[in-house]
Design a protein around this motif. Structure first.
Motif, PDB file in Angstrom:
ATOM      1  N   LEU A  48       0.862  -1.180   0.000  1.00  0.00           N
ATOM      2  CA  LEU A  48       0.000   0.000   0.000  1.00  0.00           C
ATOM      3  C   LEU A  48       0.898   1.229   0.000  1.00  0.00           C
ATOM      4  N   LEU A  49       0.782   2.071  -1.023  1.00  0.00           N
ATOM      5  CA  LEU A  49       1.554   3.304  -1.128  1.00  0.00           C
ATOM      6  C   LEU A  49       0.619   4.484  -0.909  1.00  0.00           C
ATOM      7  N   ILE A  50       1.044   5.410  -0.039  1.00  0.00           N
ATOM      8  CA  ILE A  50       0.156   6.501   0.351  1.00  0.00           C
ATOM      9  C   ILE A  50       0.841   7.854   0.218  1.00  0.00           C
ATOM     10  N   SER A  70       6.250  10.308  -7.465  1.00  0.00           N
ATOM     11  CA  SER A  70       7.084   9.418  -6.653  1.00  0.00           C
ATOM     12  C   SER A  70       6.410   8.076  -6.358  1.00  0.00           C
ATOM     13  N   LEU A  71       5.109   8.078  -6.091  1.00  0.00           N
ATOM     14  CA  LEU A  71       4.423   6.823  -5.808  1.00  0.00           C
ATOM     15  C   LEU A  71       4.381   5.922  -7.040  1.00  0.00           C
ATOM     16  N   ASN A  72       4.245   6.520  -8.205  1.00  0.00           N
ATOM     17  CA  ASN A  72       4.246   5.742  -9.448  1.00  0.00           C
ATOM     18  C   ASN A  72       5.633   5.187  -9.750  1.00  0.00           C
ATOM     19  N   ILE A  86      -2.211   2.307  -4.754  1.00  0.00           N
ATOM     20  CA  ILE A  86      -1.757   3.674  -4.496  1.00  0.00           C
ATOM     21  C   ILE A  86      -2.953   4.485  -4.044  1.00  0.00           C
ATOM     22  N   VAL A  87      -2.788   5.189  -2.911  1.00  0.00           N
ATOM     23  CA  VAL A  87      -3.862   6.033  -2.386  1.00  0.00           C
ATOM     24  C   VAL A  87      -3.343   7.454  -2.214  1.00  0.00           C
ATOM     25  N   GLU A  88      -3.953   8.376  -2.929  1.00  0.00           N
ATOM     26  CA  GLU A  88      -3.702   9.808  -2.757  1.00  0.00           C
ATOM     27  C   GLU A  88      -4.803  10.303  -1.829  1.00  0.00           C
ATOM     28  N   GLU A  89      -4.434  10.660  -0.608  1.00  0.00           N
ATOM     29  CA  GLU A  89      -5.457  11.049   0.369  1.00  0.00           C
ATOM     30  C   GLU A  89      -6.237  12.278  -0.067  1.00  0.00           C
ATOM     31  N   ILE A 102       2.892  -4.429   3.690  1.00  0.00           N
ATOM     32  CA  ILE A 102       3.799  -3.310   3.932  1.00  0.00           C
ATOM     33  C   ILE A 102       3.148  -2.023   3.432  1.00  0.00           C
ATOM     34  N   VAL A 103       3.378  -0.939   4.170  1.00  0.00           N
ATOM     35  CA  VAL A 103       2.813   0.367   3.834  1.00  0.00           C
ATOM     36  C   VAL A 103       3.967   1.332   3.586  1.00  0.00           C
ATOM     37  N   GLY A 104       3.950   1.997   2.438  1.00  0.00           N
ATOM     38  CA  GLY A 104       4.936   3.028   2.125  1.00  0.00           C
ATOM     39  C   GLY A 104       4.249   4.382   2.097  1.00  0.00           C
TER      40      GLY A 104
END
Length: 181
Positions: A48-50, A70-72, A86-89, A102-104
């Protein structure tokens, strides 16, 4: 005219992102072929990328929403057998009960307090948390108080090592890039 300018601007960004992602994917394809040649198998992991907001309950207006590259890039550097979300808050709420290994979290100084709060919430739920971005690069010893690992500098030469260490149960506290910006 404003709409046309915005469309051209976003088309330029989209095309640039595609070129960068394509170049990065070449590295991922090379690693995939090596794993195949040496019959290296891997258990599928969930990542999970945030990208956090600055404030939990305050999002930007619809007119200023530009995704972080950066997340991409991190997603493109991740082995293809990982499941990536990928989650953009700025665009959607964070599910702290997300099924992931794992969470980044990529953070700048302006949203570091929110990123730290998120990291603590994920850790409370037993998730492994990695912090990266400008703020953790400048203040890694502050950032590690909230995470299991911190990436210092660019992730291109450290992300794969971090994932390998995580898979082997040997996660280090700090991963420092050998390449300056």
């Amino acid at each position: 005219i404003e709409r046309i300018c915005k469309d051209k601007y976003f088309n330029f960004i989209d095309n640039s992102l595609l070129k960068v992602a394509g170049e990065i994917q070449k590295y991922g394809d090379r690693h995939k072929q090596l794993r195949k040649n040496y019959k290296l198998e891997r258990i599928s992991m969930k990542l999970l990328l945030i990208s956090p907001c600055q404030y939990e309950h305050r999002r930007l207006s619809n007119s200023l929403r530009i995704p972080q590259i950066s997340l991409n890039i991190i997603a493109a550097l991740t082995p293809s057998d990982y499941e990536i979300k990928i989650v953009e808050e700025e665009l959607e709420d964070i599910n702290f009960d997300e099924d992931c290994d794992i969470v980044g979290i990529s953070t700048m100084t302006a949203n570091a307090p929110r990123a730290y709060k998120m990291a603590m919430e994920f850790k409370k739920r037993g998730k492994t948390v990695v912090l990266g971005g400008v703020h953790p690069t400048v203040l890694p010893h502050e950032s590690i108080r909230y995470a299991d690992a911190v990436i210092i500098g660019e992730a291109e030469d450290t992300w794969g090592i971090l994932l390998r260490d995580f898979e082997q149960g040997k996660l280090q506290r700090f991963y420092t890039s050998n390449h300056p910006d």
